[in-house]
Scaffold this motif. Sequence first.
Motif, mmCIF file in Angstrom:
data_model
loop_
_atom_site.group_PDB
_atom_site.id
_atom_site.type_symbol
_atom_site.label_atom_id
_atom_site.label_comp_id
_atom_site.label_asym_id
_atom_site.label_seq_id
_atom_site.Cartn_x
_atom_site.Cartn_y
_atom_site.Cartn_z
ATOM 1 N N GLU A 99 42.924 7.552 1.529
ATOM 2 C CA GLU A 99 43.781 8.368 2.481
ATOM 3 C C GLU A 99 43.276 7.812 3.900
ATOM 4 N N GLY A 100 42.051 7.524 4.160
ATOM 5 C CA GLY A 100 41.751 6.887 5.283
ATOM 6 C C GLY A 100 42.524 5.485 5.637
ATOM 7 N N LEU A 101 42.563 4.900 4.788
ATOM 8 C CA LEU A 101 43.354 3.580 4.883
ATOM 9 C C LEU A 101 44.862 3.913 5.445
ATOM 10 N N TRP A 102 45.538 4.917 4.770
ATOM 11 C CA TRP A 102 46.946 5.203 4.939
ATOM 12 C C TRP A 102 46.791 5.659 6.457
ATOM 13 N N GLN A 103 46.002 6.553 6.659
ATOM 14 C CA GLN A 103 46.019 6.940 8.253
ATOM 15 C C GLN A 103 45.955 5.969 9.217
ATOM 16 N N ALA A 104 44.975 4.922 8.907
ATOM 17 C CA ALA A 104 45.090 3.919 10.029
ATOM 18 C C ALA A 104 45.868 2.932 9.712
ATOM 19 N N LEU A 105 46.841 2.781 8.810
ATOM 20 C CA LEU A 105 47.984 1.947 8.641
ATOM 21 C C LEU A 105 49.213 2.886 9.440
ATOM 22 N N GLY A 106 49.265 4.065 9.456
ATOM 23 C CA GLY A 106 50.155 4.721 10.122
ATOM 24 C C GLY A 106 49.933 4.804 11.628
ATOM 25 N N ARG A 107 48.530 4.466 11.956
ATOM 26 C CA ARG A 107 48.355 4.507 13.646
ATOM 27 C C ARG A 107 48.562 3.155 13.874
ATOM 28 N N GLY A 108 48.800 2.008 13.075
ATOM 29 C CA GLY A 108 49.020 0.752 13.434
ATOM 30 C C GLY A 108 47.779 0.039 13.589
ATOM 31 N N GLU A 109 46.700 0.535 13.032
ATOM 32 C CA GLU A 109 45.331 -0.133 13.144
ATOM 33 C C GLU A 109 45.179 -1.172 12.042
ATOM 34 N N ILE A 110 45.988 -1.142 11.074
ATOM 35 C CA ILE A 110 46.129 -2.277 9.820
ATOM 36 C C ILE A 110 47.129 -3.303 10.208
ATOM 37 N N HIS A 134 41.371 -8.258 2.870
ATOM 38 C CA HIS A 134 41.306 -7.271 1.953
ATOM 39 C C HIS A 134 40.388 -6.163 2.323
ATOM 40 N N ILE A 135 40.505 -5.768 3.507
ATOM 41 C CA ILE A 135 39.509 -4.626 3.904
ATOM 42 C C ILE A 135 39.786 -3.272 3.081
ATOM 43 N N SER A 136 38.817 -2.704 2.674
ATOM 44 C CA SER A 136 38.892 -1.534 1.488
ATOM 45 C C SER A 136 38.525 -0.217 1.932
ATOM 46 N N THR A 137 37.763 -0.139 3.415
ATOM 47 C CA THR A 137 37.463 1.060 3.729
ATOM 48 C C THR A 137 37.874 1.249 5.058
ATOM 49 N N PRO A 138 38.234 2.584 5.374
ATOM 50 C CA PRO A 138 38.430 3.077 6.862
ATOM 51 C C PRO A 138 37.347 2.727 8.102
ATOM 52 N N GLU A 139 36.039 2.824 7.360
ATOM 53 C CA GLU A 139 34.721 2.516 8.078
ATOM 54 C C GLU A 139 34.750 0.962 8.639
ATOM 55 N N ALA A 140 35.440 0.228 7.812
ATOM 56 C CA ALA A 140 35.291 -1.256 8.336
ATOM 57 C C ALA A 140 36.752 -1.396 9.351
ATOM 58 N N VAL A 141 37.635 -0.628 9.175
ATOM 59 C CA VAL A 141 38.717 -0.993 9.951
ATOM 60 C C VAL A 141 38.291 -0.477 11.285
#
Length: 459
Positions: free
Chosen positions: A300-311, A244-251
Amino acid sequence: MSQSFDTVIKGGQVVLKNEVKRLDIGIQNGVIAALAETLDGPAESIIQAEGAVAVPGMIDIHVHLNEPGLAEWEGIPTGTAALAAGGCTTCFDMPLNGLPPTTTTEALALKESLAKDRSRVDYAFWGGLVPGNLEQLEPLAKQGVVGYKAFLSAAGGKQDGAFREVDDATLYAGMAEIARLGKILALHAESEQIVSAMTAHMTASGRVSALDYARSRPVYAEVEAVKRALFYAAQTGCALHFVHISTPEAVEEIRLARLAGQDVTLETCPHYLVLTEDDMTGIGPLAKCAPPLRSGKEQEGLWQALGRGEIDMITSDHSPCPPDMKEAASWFEIWGGISGAQSSLELLLGEGHVRRGLPLPLLCRALSTHPAERFGLHPRKGEIAVGADADVALVEFAPYVLERGQLFDRHKQNPYVGRTLDCRVKQTVLRGKVVYEKTRGFAGAPQGLLLAKAHRVSV
């Protein structure tokens, strides 16, 4: 000579690993035997899928079903019914909130006995890493746990024998042993030192609102815990999975560690992708979780990370409790958990594909393929492909309003009730058998099976 099948799913759009195609799915003995534009061979049953999209059944590796000991919070029959109705075909149960928690082989054997013939989806179990159970890690591995869960912040249970967070010495020693065993350690990453200090400050000054609670668990508490765990893992060679990572910084910290050669994956949850901290006030206590919901910018940062395949994965973190535990004047006294088992796939495909235009294969890889690959279930699970188990969810892309009466978990405290969702699971197929239909409910007795021992797959 035409091939015969037990079942054919006909006429649907099929989400494959990297594309979407209109295909028929031929099933024999619970396994996908053929994929073709048209399958005309004889079949004992036909599932009409025209107008629907066939996606691989979700593999939800993070659910809390609370048996043994706390079935009044949630039970295996009700929790897995909700999962099946939401298009999930496999789940991994977490040790938190069972009494006793799954930190010994005896507790694991009890858990296995309770799940037998009572689960509507296939299942496996996490073990736990807690102070005092290092000698149990190898026996638990031999008994078939998929990995181990540990908390870096207070686990929340107040009952005698409840799951406890690890200290740094236990964390380091546990990582070394888990690395030796070739298993994975899953981590709830929030700094207890930061969170407890912030909580004490807030409550002492009478600041006990929803947003006060959110401020007591800041982004840097998650990032610090992630960086500390990555450092220990680099020293010990332990494979990690951050829950359950909640922040793009942690991603980003996890992405950089992976680029540096560490064996690490991460998940986030639908509530971090579709709700923000403002919803904690609007929805109320049903939206309390830990880590807390974040700002729109973080989302929004999480969605961008998901779109880049980082999640890597999407999980529900279904964490139910009795209704009275969601009632208190102080947000610090309310149970922190979101009950969303039934809604994960629909939320992700609706918000991700319909509203944001993300490709269905990318989303289904996060829901199904990547969990199967990471935990050694692929190619048997996680993909619509010849030779894989016929685990399929048929999804209709038409909006509907989620109502409480449509839910199947025990207490039906879903924070998305009243929300318009952009798609709905029409049918769920487990190993070739229809286990749920939107109009008819559940088909017969529970069919879920305990999965054979999973194993770590490096990334």
